[in-house]
Every structure is written in structure tokens, then in C-alpha cells.
Design an enzyme around this catalytic site. Structure first.
Site, PDB file in Angstrom:
ATOM      1  N   LYS A 136     -14.042   3.487  -6.794  1.00  0.00           N
ATOM      2  CA  LYS A 136     -14.001   2.186  -6.113  1.00  0.00           C
ATOM      3  C   LYS A 136     -14.664   2.316  -4.750  1.00  0.00           C
ATOM      4  CE  LYS A 136     -11.013  -1.018  -3.690  1.00  0.00           C
ATOM      5  NZ  LYS A 136      -9.675  -1.571  -3.429  1.00  0.00           N
TER       6      LYS A 136
ATOM      7  N   GLY B 260      -4.167  -7.062   1.799  1.00  0.00           N
ATOM      8  CA  GLY B 260      -2.799  -7.032   2.324  1.00  0.00           C
ATOM      9  C   GLY B 260      -2.292  -8.353   2.845  1.00  0.00           C
TER      10      GLY B 260
ATOM     11  N   GLY C 273      -5.661  -9.782  -1.930  1.00  0.00           N
ATOM     12  CA  GLY C 273      -5.216 -11.143  -1.673  1.00  0.00           C
ATOM     13  C   GLY C 273      -4.116 -11.642  -2.595  1.00  0.00           C
TER      14      GLY C 273
END
Lengths: 258, 69
Positions: A99, A160, A187
């Protein structure tokens, strides 16, 4: 019905990817990850604490043989640091699926798209399978796909923040234009946000804080698991059209007063 | 007294008696750990730990996986 989630050379049954940050202890990370029935879990790369090198590690609890470990570049603010981080991760565990996230500043944690694109180009050239965190910008999503990223992961809202999907329309547009999987990352605050993302056609969601900061982490993990499944099924089933006015559910003939 | 050298390990000055990366890992007790090492900005493959010497002033980054999103 088989409805697998394919990303790069990998294939999963679960469409819920989880993060491993912010948990109060490793036992809870393990419990919540199991409760989520996740198959992929993202982890950060950091320096070993040299003053206490023998301290237990998260991977003592999250078995890399059981889960697909997705190393991330959380905390990187430029392309060079992100590339270095993932080269190290690949050497540590042999993980090729990664990622990429390159952030712009600490207040918003919004992606720095320019640096993200630079890093993605290098990593793809080095043979990484790159799942890339980015803005909910359809033009950038297409660019990242053209570079060769195996999945594009637009944010729903800042990392967050738990604010749900700021721009569902863009998520839909990104999905409709993409050939690679679209993962809503960041989100998601509660189960309905996850379901909504899946109903819009997202191929998966990535959730960390919403589970880790729940009062009951394992119960929220199960809620997210079910929400992702429900949203996916609703997407595949095809929703009814929205109408301006009512449409009676019962037949409008054969009334007793006719 | 074994000969020691100063390196920069994870951003700190560090004195080690190890002559190679493999020696450093063993000195720290990290043989069984899933770690990776960067020496002077280059990732060192595990297969080369034993043959990679430590030289005074080397900048070593020694990393592992932790919780993160």
C-alpha cells in the site's frame, strides 16, 4: 455464487481490508481482525527499538502465513521515503503487494498526489504490485491506473476522521471509469458508511480507526464485515430507481368499494 | 577487549563489536525476527548479511512491521 476480490495476482473472498494501528494491545488487534474475517491486513514499517530489541512484535499475533500482510508507507511525505520503506518491507517479508500512501501534511493527512505518482512509477518499475491511496479525484485515479497500480484507493474522508463518504459521486465516477479494483480507504466511521461505499460499487473497503476506536472493537469488526457483505450484495442485486413520488406497493385495482 | 566501532544505527550513535550485519543482528538478539536492513541507503538482502562488513560511520536502518493503517 463466487464473488472473489481480485487484486493483482491475489484473490480474496473478503472485501474488508483492515488496518492494524491504534489498538490498545496486540491481542485486540488479533481478535478484531479475526472477527472482521479479513484476509488482508495493512502494517506500517518502523525502526526497531534498539534499546529493547526483543520486545514482542505484532506479527507474533497476526500470522503472516494466515493473512496477506500489506506493508504501507504511512507517515511518508515524499516519494523517496515511500520507495525506501517498501523496498525494506519487501526484504523483510517477501511481500510484493504493498500500500502506497504519500501524505501532504499532518493536519489533513491528504495525499500528496505529485509525490504519490512519482513513487508509484518507481515501484511499478521495480515489480511491486501497488495499491495506491489517493484523493477522490477521477483524473488522478485514471493516471495511477495507467502507471500500472493494481488497485486505486480513494479516500472517503481524511484518515481517522470517521466522517463517511464526502463525495459519493466521485467514488462512483472513479469506479465506473476504472479497470482495476477501487478500494475506499480512509473516512469510514461506522457500518452504514462501509455499506454505502460498497453499494456505490467499490470493490473493497479498508478500515482501521472505525474498528480500533470502537468501544467494542470485535463487535464493530463484525458489524463492518456484515455491512461490507450487505453493501456488496445490494450493489450486485441492483437497486430500484429513486422516484420523486410514491409508487403503491399493493395493486391499485380490486378495491372493495369499487 | 574485542575491537568496537561506531556506526549510526536507527539514527543514533551505536558502538558495536560486530564485524558484519549478521554479527549485529546476533548482538541485538534479532535472529528470529522479521526485519530488514538498509545500509547507507541500500537495502541489503538477507543472503548477504554474513558477507556484509560493518565499517565505522555506516548508516544502518533496521526496521520491522508494527501496527498501522
Amino acid at each position: 455464487m463466487t464473488d472473489s476480490f481480485k487484486v493483482g495476482t491475489h484473490e480474496f473472498k473478503s472485501r474488508l481490508i483492515v488496518g492494524s494501528g491504534k489498538y490498545k494491545d496486540f491481542q485486540t488487534t488479533k481478535g478484531a481482525t479475526e472477527a472482521a474475517e479479513a484476509e488482508m491486513i495493512t502494517v506500517a514499517v518502523r525502526r526497531v527499538n534498539i534499546t529493547d530489541p526483543g520486545k514482542e512484535n505484532m506479527l507474533d499475533y497476526i500470522d503472516p502465513k494466515k493473512y496477506t500482510i500489506l506493508p504501507n508507507t504511512a507517515g511518508c511525505f515524499n516519494a523517496d521515503d515511500a520507495v525506501r520503506t517498501l523496498r525494506l518491507a519487501r526484504e523483510a517479508g517477501g511481500w510484493n503487494l504493498v500500500k502506497l500512501e504519500v501524505l501532504g501534511d499532518t493536519q489533513t493527512l491528504y495525499p500528496n498526489v505529485v509525490e504519490t505518482i512519482k513513487a508509484a512509477e518507481t515501484l511499478v518499475a521495480e515489480g511491486f504490485e501497488v495499491m495506491v491511496y489517493t484523493n477522490d479525484d477521477p483524473i488522478v485515479a485514471t493516471r495511477l491506473e495507467e502507471i500500472g497500480c493494481v488497485a486505486v484507493m480513494p479516500l472517503g474522508n481524511p484518515i481517522g476522521s470517521g466522517r463517511g463518504l464526502a463525495n459519493p459521486f466521485n467514488i462512483r465516477v472513479i469506479k465506473e471509469r476504472a479497470k482495476v479494483p477501487i478500494v475506499v480507504d480512509a473516512g469510514i466511521g461506522t457500518a452504514s458508511d462501509a455499506a454505502k461505499a460498497m453499494e456505490l460499487g467499490a470493490d473493497a473497503v479498508l478500515i482501521n480507526t472505525a474498528i480500533a476506536e470502537a468501544r467494542d472493537e470485535c463487535m464493530m469488526a463484525r458489524a463492518m464485515r456484515d455491512a461490507v457483505r450487505a453493501g456488496r450484495m445490494a450493489y450486485l442485486a441492483g437497486r430500484m430507481p429513486k422516484r420523486a413520488f410514491a409508487s403503491a406497493s399493493s395493486p391499485t385495482e380490486g378495491y372493495i368499494w369499487d | 577487549m574485542p575491537k568496537t566501532i561506531m556506526i549510526r544505527l536507527n539514527g543514533e550513535e551505536y558502538s558495536t563489536g560486530a564485524a558484519t550485519l549478521a554479527g549485529l543482528i546476533s548482538e541485538l538478539g534479532l535472529e528470529q525476527r522479521m526485519i530488514a536492513i538498509e545500509r547507507n541507503l541500500e537495502v541489503v538482502p538477507k543472503s548477504q548479511y554474513a558477507s556484509t562488513p560493518l565499517i565505522t560511520g555506516d548508516r544502518i536502518e533496521l526496521v520491522h512491521m508494527i501496527g498501522g493503517g
